[in-house]
Write an enzyme that holds these catalytic residues in place. Structure first.
Site, PDB file in Angstrom:
ATOM      1  N   LYS A  30     -31.896  49.374 -52.483  1.00  0.00           N
ATOM      2  CA  LYS A  30     -32.171  47.949 -52.361  1.00  0.00           C
ATOM      3  C   LYS A  30     -33.518  47.643 -52.998  1.00  0.00           C
ATOM      4  O   LYS A  30     -34.502  48.327 -52.746  1.00  0.00           O
ATOM      5  CB  LYS A  30     -32.152  47.534 -50.891  1.00  0.00           C
ATOM      6  CG  LYS A  30     -30.784  47.757 -50.270  1.00  0.00           C
ATOM      7  CD  LYS A  30     -30.825  47.675 -48.774  1.00  0.00           C
ATOM      8  CE  LYS A  30     -29.472  48.107 -48.219  1.00  0.00           C
ATOM      9  NZ  LYS A  30     -29.533  48.354 -46.794  1.00  0.00           N
ATOM     10  N   GLU A  68     -23.388  46.480 -41.584  1.00  0.00           N
ATOM     11  CA  GLU A  68     -23.366  46.074 -42.986  1.00  0.00           C
ATOM     12  C   GLU A  68     -21.988  45.557 -43.390  1.00  0.00           C
ATOM     13  O   GLU A  68     -20.966  46.080 -42.948  1.00  0.00           O
ATOM     14  CB  GLU A  68     -23.773  47.234 -43.879  1.00  0.00           C
ATOM     15  CG  GLU A  68     -25.176  47.721 -43.577  1.00  0.00           C
ATOM     16  CD  GLU A  68     -25.741  48.630 -44.642  1.00  0.00           C
ATOM     17  OE1 GLU A  68     -25.166  48.707 -45.757  1.00  0.00           O
ATOM     18  OE2 GLU A  68     -26.776  49.259 -44.376  1.00  0.00           O
ATOM     19  N   ARG A  86     -29.980  53.225 -37.251  1.00  0.00           N
ATOM     20  CA  ARG A  86     -31.422  53.424 -37.367  1.00  0.00           C
ATOM     21  C   ARG A  86     -32.021  52.138 -37.916  1.00  0.00           C
ATOM     22  O   ARG A  86     -31.303  51.253 -38.354  1.00  0.00           O
ATOM     23  CB  ARG A  86     -31.738  54.573 -38.322  1.00  0.00           C
ATOM     24  CG  ARG A  86     -31.142  54.320 -39.708  1.00  0.00           C
ATOM     25  CD  ARG A  86     -31.423  55.445 -40.685  1.00  0.00           C
ATOM     26  NE  ARG A  86     -30.616  55.367 -41.871  1.00  0.00           N
ATOM     27  CZ  ARG A  86     -30.814  54.532 -42.887  1.00  0.00           C
ATOM     28  NH1 ARG A  86     -31.806  53.685 -42.859  1.00  0.00           N
ATOM     29  NH2 ARG A  86     -30.026  54.545 -43.934  1.00  0.00           N
TER      30      ARG A  86
END
Length: 166
Positions: A30, A68, A86
Site C-alpha cells: 500500500k 478487507e 493484527r
C-alpha cells in the site's frame, strides 16, 4: 481495496472505525491510504462496517483486526477478501480520524477490560503516504542507503511515523 478497522473485546463489544481506501498499491504494498474514501456513499460504508462486525462476532474474534474487501465500481458491491488479525501500518489514519489509540485498545482488550468506543465519531478526513527508498533502475527493488537530508513535514494535523530522522 477497502478495509474496516475492528477492535473486539471479550465482553461482546465489536468496535468498527469507518472504511479505509487502500487501492493505491504497487507490488502488493500500500502506497496511499485514505479515510473515509472520497465520494463513497455513507450508507455503503455503514453496510461494510456492519458486515465486518457480524463476521468478527460470528468468529468470536477478540483483539484488533482489519476486515478487507474488494469493491466493484461497476456493480457498486463489496466482496470479502480476508481478515488480518493484527494492526496494519495504516492504522494511524484511523486513530487520527477517530481520536483513539488502537495500541492502548489492544492492551485493554488483553487485560480483559471492556472496550466500548461506540461513542467515537470520525472528524474530517485523513491521508497516509508511504515513502520507500527504491532503485528505479533495478525494478524498484529496495535500496537503503545514506540519508543526507530528511526534513519531515510539521504543523497542526501532521503526524510522521518514520524510521529515520535528520
Amino acid at each position: 481495496h477497502l478495509e474496516v478497522q475492528v477492535l473486539a473485546d471479550s465482553h461482546g463489544n465489536v468496535n468498527t472505525f469507518g472504511v479505509r481506501d487502500c487501492s493505491v498499491q504497487r507490488k502488493n504494498q500500500k502506497i496511499i491510504e485514505e479515510t473515509p474514501p472520497p465520494l463513497m456513499d455513507e450508507s455503503m460504508m455503514k453496510e461494510m462496517e456492519e458486515a465486518a462486525a457480524r463476521l468478527i462476532k460470528a468468529a468470536n474474534y477478540v483483539g484488533a483486526g482489519t476486515v478487507e474487501y474488494l469493491f466493484d465500481l461497476r456493480s457498486n458491491r463489496f466482496f470479502f477478501m480476508e481478515v488480518n488479525t493484527r494492526l496494519q501500518v495504516e492504522h494511524p489514519i484511523t486513530e487520527t480520524l477517530y481520536g483513539i489509540d488502537l495500541v492502548k485498545g489492544q492492551i485493554d482488550v488483553a487485560r480483559g477490560n471492556v472496550v466500548d468506543w461506540s461513542d467515537r465519531t470520525p472528524r474530517g478526513s485523513v491521508v497516509e503516504v508511504r515513502l520507500n527508498a527504491e532503485d528505479p533502475d533495478r525494478d524498484f527493488s529496495p535500496a537503503p542507503g545514506l540519508v543526507n537530508l530528511f526534513k519531515a513535514p510539521a504543523g497542526p494535523g501532521i503526524r510522521v511515523d518514520s524510521g529515520i530522522e535528520e
